[in-house]
Write an enzyme that holds these catalytic residues in place. Structure first.
Site, PDB file in Angstrom:
ATOM      1  N   CYS A 138     -31.835 -28.657  12.918  1.00 15.29           N
ATOM      2  CA  CYS A 138     -32.964 -27.957  12.303  1.00 15.29           C
ATOM      3  C   CYS A 138     -33.182 -26.572  12.875  1.00 15.29           C
ATOM      4  O   CYS A 138     -33.980 -25.797  12.349  1.00 15.29           O
ATOM      5  CB  CYS A 138     -34.241 -28.788  12.444  1.00 15.29           C
ATOM      6  SG  CYS A 138     -34.726 -29.077  14.166  1.00 15.29           S
ATOM      7  N   CYS A 186     -35.967 -23.283   5.078  1.00 14.10           N
ATOM      8  CA  CYS A 186     -37.124 -24.174   5.138  1.00 14.10           C
ATOM      9  C   CYS A 186     -37.401 -24.602   6.575  1.00 14.10           C
ATOM     10  O   CYS A 186     -38.553 -24.575   7.035  1.00 14.10           O
ATOM     11  CB  CYS A 186     -36.881 -25.394   4.255  1.00 14.10           C
ATOM     12  SG  CYS A 186     -38.345 -26.432   4.008  1.00 14.10           S
ATOM     13  N   CYS A 187     -36.347 -24.965   7.318  1.00  9.40           N
ATOM     14  CA  CYS A 187     -36.531 -25.339   8.719  1.00  9.40           C
ATOM     15  C   CYS A 187     -37.014 -24.155   9.543  1.00  9.40           C
ATOM     16  O   CYS A 187     -37.792 -24.321  10.486  1.00  9.40           O
ATOM     17  CB  CYS A 187     -35.219 -25.877   9.299  1.00  9.40           C
ATOM     18  SG  CYS A 187     -34.799 -27.553   8.777  1.00  9.40           S
TER      19      CYS A 187
END
Length: 272
Positions: free
Chosen positions: A268, A159-160
């Site tokens: 992240c 997702c990051c």
């Protein structure tokens, strides 16, 4: 350079190629090391006008203002200041704007930032008369179609990669240096961050002017200069990211314990 948002079609294609929901395949940019630039290209060293190692050592003893002033004089307009709209972003915005009103700022809009974070952006823009260039990725609906719902809960690295790392590559594509607000005291993974050096992940120079600042220094600067800051800090959030992956740390927990809680993830992907 006139910045534009990350193009959706290439991102969709990359997502389709590198992974999909429910089949166990690794998500986009899981293998970040495959795109790292381990050494400074010779072309980057030609015509710099300074010795990188000597300058890095010199800036370690410089103040944040001195480091930023040098970067703005040396790299502008081919430098970009990243803003996450946390407390250190507020400091770097005020500091850079005070040094050079033409300083350029950008942010990564994951589409799941807190309302208080967007409000901080608006307050800073109004206070300093600046425009934060926005970079984003595929829509949440497109991500859901490619990977399934709530990818952040099943594969936060993927997702990051989609929502932060890919837009970051777009933001930095036409600059030679970027500025972040990370500090060595943030976490163990950032404890060795230099003030200035080569960013092998994105293949350009990186400045961390607040690397050696303490929490007290950050808040003293904010209060002395009446700088707008994210209201979530007053509600017990020392580190702020996306809504689904950020919670308030419990009493006695590390300041970043509320980021990706329950997983081994600590970064992240933007800072190594």
């Amino acid at each position: 350079m006139e910045p534009t948002a990350a193009q959706k079609a290439p991102a969709e294609a990359a997502a389709t190629e590198n992974g999909s929901s429910g089949n166990g395949r690794r998500g986009i940019l899981h293998e970040a090391s495959a795109t790292e630039h381990a050494a400074v290209p010779a072309a980057e060293l030609d015509g710099l006008g300074f010795d990188p190692e000597a300058k890095s050592a010199e800036l370690e003893d410089a103040s944040a203002e001195e480091a930023l002033a040098w970067a703005l004089e040396t790299f502008s307009p081919r430098m970009y200041i990243a803003c996450s709209f946390q407390k250190t972003s507020s400091v770097t915005v005020h500091m850079a704007q005070s040094i050079d009103p033409g300083a350029r700022f950008f942010y990564l809009d994951t589409d799941v930032l807190f309302p208080e974070t967007y409000a901080t952006k608006d307050r800073l823009e109004e206070r300093y008369g600046i425009n934060f260039h926005r970079y984003s990725s595929i829509t949440l609906e497109q991500q859901k179609g490619l990977y399934g719902d709530e990818l952040w809960s099943r594969d936060p690295d993927a997702c990051c990669g989609i929502r932060k790392v890919e837009p970051m590559r777009s933001a930095l594509a036409a600059v030679d240096l970027w500025v972040s607000g990370i500090r060595r005291s943030d976490s163990q993974t950032r404890a060795g961050a230099p003030k200035f050096g080569w960013d092998k992940r994105f293949g350009l120079w990186k400045l961390n002017p607040l690397a050696d600042w303490s929490e007290k220094q950050v808040w003293t600067y904010i209060h002395e200069h009446d700088v707008p800051y994210n209201a979530l800090h007053d509600q017990g959030y020392p580190s702020i990211g996306c809504t689904h992956c950020t919670r308030k740390p419990a009493a006695g927990e590390d300041a970043r314990a509320g980021r990706w809680a329950g997983s081994e993830k600590t970064e992240c992907g933007l800072h190594g």
